[in-house]
Design a protein around this motif. Structure first.
Motif, PDB file in Angstrom:
ATOM      1  N   UNK A  86     -49.492 -37.210 -28.127  1.00 48.63           N
ATOM      2  CA  UNK A  86     -50.277 -36.996 -27.081  1.00 48.63           C
ATOM      3  C   UNK A  86     -51.179 -35.652 -27.244  1.00 48.63           C
ATOM      4  N   UNK A  87     -51.186 -34.653 -27.988  1.00 48.94           N
ATOM      5  CA  UNK A  87     -52.000 -33.641 -28.128  1.00 48.94           C
ATOM      6  C   UNK A  87     -53.276 -34.219 -29.097  1.00 48.94           C
ATOM      7  N   UNK A  88     -53.243 -35.013 -30.031  1.00 53.03           N
ATOM      8  CA  UNK A  88     -54.247 -35.509 -30.814  1.00 53.03           C
ATOM      9  C   UNK A  88     -54.955 -36.482 -29.921  1.00 53.03           C
ATOM     10  N   UNK A  89     -54.374 -37.585 -29.353  1.00 50.75           N
ATOM     11  CA  UNK A  89     -54.962 -37.978 -28.437  1.00 50.75           C
ATOM     12  C   UNK A  89     -55.968 -37.335 -27.157  1.00 50.75           C
ATOM     13  N   UNK A  90     -55.646 -36.309 -26.770  1.00 49.98           N
ATOM     14  CA  UNK A  90     -56.221 -35.544 -25.841  1.00 49.98           C
ATOM     15  C   UNK A  90     -57.550 -34.981 -26.758  1.00 49.98           C
ATOM     16  N   UNK A  91     -57.167 -34.600 -27.801  1.00 52.57           N
ATOM     17  CA  UNK A  91     -58.227 -33.844 -28.583  1.00 52.57           C
ATOM     18  C   UNK A  91     -59.506 -34.890 -28.807  1.00 52.57           C
ATOM     19  N   UNK A  92     -59.182 -35.926 -29.368  1.00 54.18           N
ATOM     20  CA  UNK A  92     -60.023 -37.117 -29.496  1.00 54.18           C
ATOM     21  C   UNK A  92     -60.883 -37.172 -28.284  1.00 54.18           C
ATOM     22  N   UNK A 147     -52.948 -22.424 -25.712  1.00 57.49           N
ATOM     23  CA  UNK A 147     -51.430 -23.003 -25.441  1.00 57.49           C
ATOM     24  C   UNK A 147     -50.627 -21.794 -24.679  1.00 57.49           C
ATOM     25  N   UNK A 148     -50.192 -21.939 -23.381  1.00 63.81           N
ATOM     26  CA  UNK A 148     -49.306 -21.282 -22.699  1.00 63.81           C
ATOM     27  C   UNK A 148     -47.879 -21.311 -23.078  1.00 63.81           C
ATOM     28  N   UNK A 149     -47.034 -20.310 -23.388  1.00 65.18           N
ATOM     29  CA  UNK A 149     -45.677 -20.532 -23.549  1.00 65.18           C
ATOM     30  C   UNK A 149     -45.290 -21.565 -24.558  1.00 65.18           C
ATOM     31  N   UNK A 150     -44.497 -22.422 -24.086  1.00 64.98           N
ATOM     32  CA  UNK A 150     -44.028 -23.505 -25.017  1.00 64.98           C
ATOM     33  C   UNK A 150     -45.288 -24.465 -25.463  1.00 64.98           C
ATOM     34  N   UNK A 151     -46.260 -24.627 -24.556  1.00 59.69           N
ATOM     35  CA  UNK A 151     -47.530 -24.975 -24.803  1.00 59.69           C
ATOM     36  C   UNK A 151     -48.124 -24.618 -26.045  1.00 59.69           C
ATOM     37  N   UNK A 152     -47.861 -23.053 -26.255  1.00 58.72           N
ATOM     38  CA  UNK A 152     -48.338 -22.515 -27.691  1.00 58.72           C
ATOM     39  C   UNK A 152     -47.477 -22.767 -28.679  1.00 58.72           C
ATOM     40  N   UNK A 153     -46.254 -23.128 -28.455  1.00 59.60           N
ATOM     41  CA  UNK A 153     -45.529 -23.702 -29.472  1.00 59.60           C
ATOM     42  C   UNK A 153     -46.182 -25.059 -29.958  1.00 59.60           C
ATOM     43  N   UNK A 154     -46.130 -26.195 -29.236  1.00 56.71           N
ATOM     44  CA  UNK A 154     -46.644 -27.328 -29.402  1.00 56.71           C
ATOM     45  C   UNK A 154     -48.148 -27.271 -30.119  1.00 56.71           C
ATOM     46  N   UNK A 155     -48.918 -26.228 -29.659  1.00 57.49           N
ATOM     47  CA  UNK A 155     -50.219 -26.092 -30.049  1.00 57.49           C
ATOM     48  C   UNK A 155     -50.252 -25.487 -31.621  1.00 57.49           C
ATOM     49  N   UNK A 156     -49.120 -24.432 -31.786  1.00 58.25           N
ATOM     50  CA  UNK A 156     -48.933 -24.345 -33.373  1.00 58.25           C
ATOM     51  C   UNK A 156     -48.603 -25.415 -34.287  1.00 58.25           C
ATOM     52  N   UNK A 157     -47.613 -26.088 -33.740  1.00 60.32           N
ATOM     53  CA  UNK A 157     -47.042 -27.288 -34.568  1.00 60.32           C
ATOM     54  C   UNK A 157     -48.190 -28.425 -34.892  1.00 60.32           C
ATOM     55  N   UNK A 158     -49.010 -28.531 -33.698  1.00 58.23           N
ATOM     56  CA  UNK A 158     -50.155 -29.369 -33.952  1.00 58.23           C
ATOM     57  C   UNK A 158     -51.227 -28.718 -35.035  1.00 58.23           C
ATOM     58  N   UNK A 159     -51.578 -27.403 -34.890  1.00 56.29           N
ATOM     59  CA  UNK A 159     -52.533 -26.828 -35.589  1.00 56.29           C
ATOM     60  C   UNK A 159     -51.921 -26.778 -37.124  1.00 56.29           C
ATOM     61  N   UNK A 160     -50.699 -26.528 -37.294  1.00 54.85           N
ATOM     62  CA  UNK A 160     -50.356 -26.507 -38.733  1.00 54.85           C
ATOM     63  C   UNK A 160     -50.475 -27.714 -39.410  1.00 54.85           C
ATOM     64  N   UNK A 161     -50.077 -28.838 -38.757  1.00 54.45           N
ATOM     65  CA  UNK A 161     -50.056 -30.404 -39.333  1.00 54.45           C
ATOM     66  C   UNK A 161     -51.347 -30.888 -39.576  1.00 54.45           C
ATOM     67  N   UNK A 162     -52.381 -30.435 -38.480  1.00 54.78           N
ATOM     68  CA  UNK A 162     -53.755 -31.066 -38.667  1.00 54.78           C
ATOM     69  C   UNK A 162     -54.505 -29.557 -38.885  1.00 54.78           C
ATOM     70  N   UNK A 163     -54.111 -28.875 -40.061  1.00 53.08           N
ATOM     71  CA  UNK A 163     -55.007 -27.763 -40.671  1.00 53.08           C
ATOM     72  C   UNK A 163     -56.369 -27.893 -40.889  1.00 53.08           C
ATOM     73  N   UNK A 164     -56.851 -29.089 -41.018  1.00 48.56           N
ATOM     74  CA  UNK A 164     -58.239 -29.727 -41.430  1.00 48.56           C
ATOM     75  C   UNK A 164     -59.106 -29.539 -40.418  1.00 48.56           C
ATOM     76  N   UNK A 165     -58.550 -29.479 -39.283  1.00 50.02           N
ATOM     77  CA  UNK A 165     -59.484 -29.731 -38.024  1.00 50.02           C
ATOM     78  C   UNK A 165     -58.762 -30.854 -37.116  1.00 50.02           C
ATOM     79  N   UNK A 166     -59.523 -31.034 -35.881  1.00 51.47           N
ATOM     80  CA  UNK A 166     -60.724 -30.503 -35.366  1.00 51.47           C
ATOM     81  C   UNK A 166     -60.548 -29.039 -34.698  1.00 51.47           C
ATOM     82  N   UNK A 167     -59.486 -28.464 -34.547  1.00 53.19           N
ATOM     83  CA  UNK A 167     -59.172 -27.222 -33.934  1.00 53.19           C
ATOM     84  C   UNK A 167     -59.926 -26.004 -34.699  1.00 53.19           C
ATOM     85  N   UNK A 168     -60.807 -25.480 -33.703  1.00 52.03           N
ATOM     86  CA  UNK A 168     -61.714 -24.447 -34.160  1.00 52.03           C
ATOM     87  C   UNK A 168     -61.328 -22.783 -33.913  1.00 52.03           C
ATOM     88  N   UNK A 169     -60.781 -22.888 -32.721  1.00 48.57           N
ATOM     89  CA  UNK A 169     -59.994 -21.513 -32.547  1.00 48.57           C
ATOM     90  C   UNK A 169     -58.481 -21.926 -31.719  1.00 48.57           C
TER      91      UNK A 169
END
Length: 360
Positions: free
Chosen positions: A128-134, A149-171
């Motif tokens: 879901x998150x990578x699809x939306x980012x694309x 990411x708000x509350x558990x949306x922040x947890x999901x964002x952390x999981x996404x950011x740690x797995x896709x550490x090479x981007x495209x998340x900038x901040x």
């Protein structure tokens, strides 16, 4: 005994009656407010960029002539509806961002259908998150995307950011995001593996009903609903108080069910084994290491957060691998930190100052 100078004793009954009538009319006005449908929430103009199953991706229409280069994707918690960040004009975080020149998208959720009970953590984080980012990249024409990411949306964002550490998340911006689930005291007790058979629950009911989730939140402050209703009647004459009460109460009770397998993973991996904090988490066979997140990060926590207490959130910044990282503690609670008069004065300007210089 003489009456005080200037006091007309004959007028006292009339004045008392006038005050009583005024109080009655104020109360009637407050009660009448409850007979209407209430203010329209989530009304900032937007387009549905994509919708699939329980996921919806919105793009809000610009409100500024000059737009920052880097678009913003807001990731909501899967139990809560996104309109808490878009209440009414003048009290909308979305509107604030748009007027400040940000290009805003939101990943919002609807109730999973019975056949979607098999949705797991990997569906949210790896699909879901990578699809939306694309899709944000395609729609905006930019490769970089800032994630909020708000509350558990922040947890999901952390999981996404740690797995896709090479981007495209900038901040990355997290609001009231837990990381040490041992410190979520009541939830830990509620889900204690000695007494809570999560497998039996999920296998029996499929998706976890919203009533169960709402009850767990209300147990954090058992008397809060009674107290808030007493405050409502004490302020029934105050139009703004009644309006605010209705907005927040509607959102607080508009809780979504959770997909069964997703709830099972939350219970076992986070609540029982505290894997995110212990650096033993994996999603879909892919290791989660918060030190892999190297992008600038801001974590906003609330001083009086009864849902995500500070002890559950305080280790986030130290575990992140970024050099550009900041935690800010602001007055308020779990919801008032991000919405309402408190947020307008504190969090929103802070976020704008931090994100603006990192969005060019």
């Amino acid at each position: 005994m003489n009456a005080p100078t200037g006091l007309d004793l004959a007028s006292i009954p009339e004045r008392i009656q006038s005050e009583v009538q005024r109080a009655i009319m104020r109360s009637i006005k407050g009660v009448e407010d409850f007979s209407t449908s209430g203010p329209t929430l989530g009304s900032t103009p937007k387009d549905v960029l994509h919708s699939r199953g329980t996921m919806s991706l919105y793009h809000y229409r610009p409100m500024s002539d000059e737009i920052y280069r880097v678009p913003v994707l807001i990731v909501m918690a899967t139990t809560n509806r996104g309109y808490i960040l878009d209440l009414v004009p003048g009290q909308s975080f979305i509107e604030f961002l748009l007027k400040r020149g940000y290009d805003v998208y939101m990943l919002d959720w609807s109730a999973p259908r019975p056949e979607e009970k098999s949705l797991g953590m990997e569906d949210y984080v790896l699909d879901f998150i990578p699809d939306c980012v694309r899709r944000v990249q395609q729609d905006s024409g930019e490769q970089d995307v800032s994630v909020i990411g708000y509350c558990f949306g922040g947890v999901l964002s952390l999981l996404y950011g740690s797995i896709f550490g090479d981007g495209p998340m900038k901040n990355l911006i997290c609001f009231t995001t837990p990381i040490d689930f041992r410190e979520m005291k009541l939830f830990s007790n509620f889900s204690d593996r000695r007494y809570f058979d999560v497998d039996r629950l999920v296998d029996s009911v499929g998706n976890v009903p919203p009533e169960m989730i709402l009850s767990s939140f209300e147990m954090l402050r058992p008397a809060s609903r009674t107290v808030s209703q007493i405050q409502l009647w004490e302020n029934i004459w105050n139009d703004e108080f009644v309006k605010s009460y209705r907005m927040f109460d509607r959102w607080a009770t508009d809780t979504l069910p959770l997909a069964g397998e997703y709830f099972r993973a939350i219970t076992k991996d986070l609540m029982w084994d505290n894997k995110l904090f212990n650096d033993t988490m994996s999603v879909g066979g892919r290791a989660v290491k918060l030190e892999n997140i190297k992008v600038p990060i801001l974590h906003a926590v609330a001083e009086h957060d009864h849902i995500v207490p500070y002890d559950a959130a305080k280790h986030l910044i130290t575990k992140i691998g970024s050099e550009d990282k900041e935690e800010v503690m602001l007055k308020g609670g779990h919801v008032s930190l991000v919405a309402g008069a408190n947020a307008i004065k504190r969090l929103w300007p802070k976020l704008d100052t931090w994100l603006g210089k990192r969005s060019t």
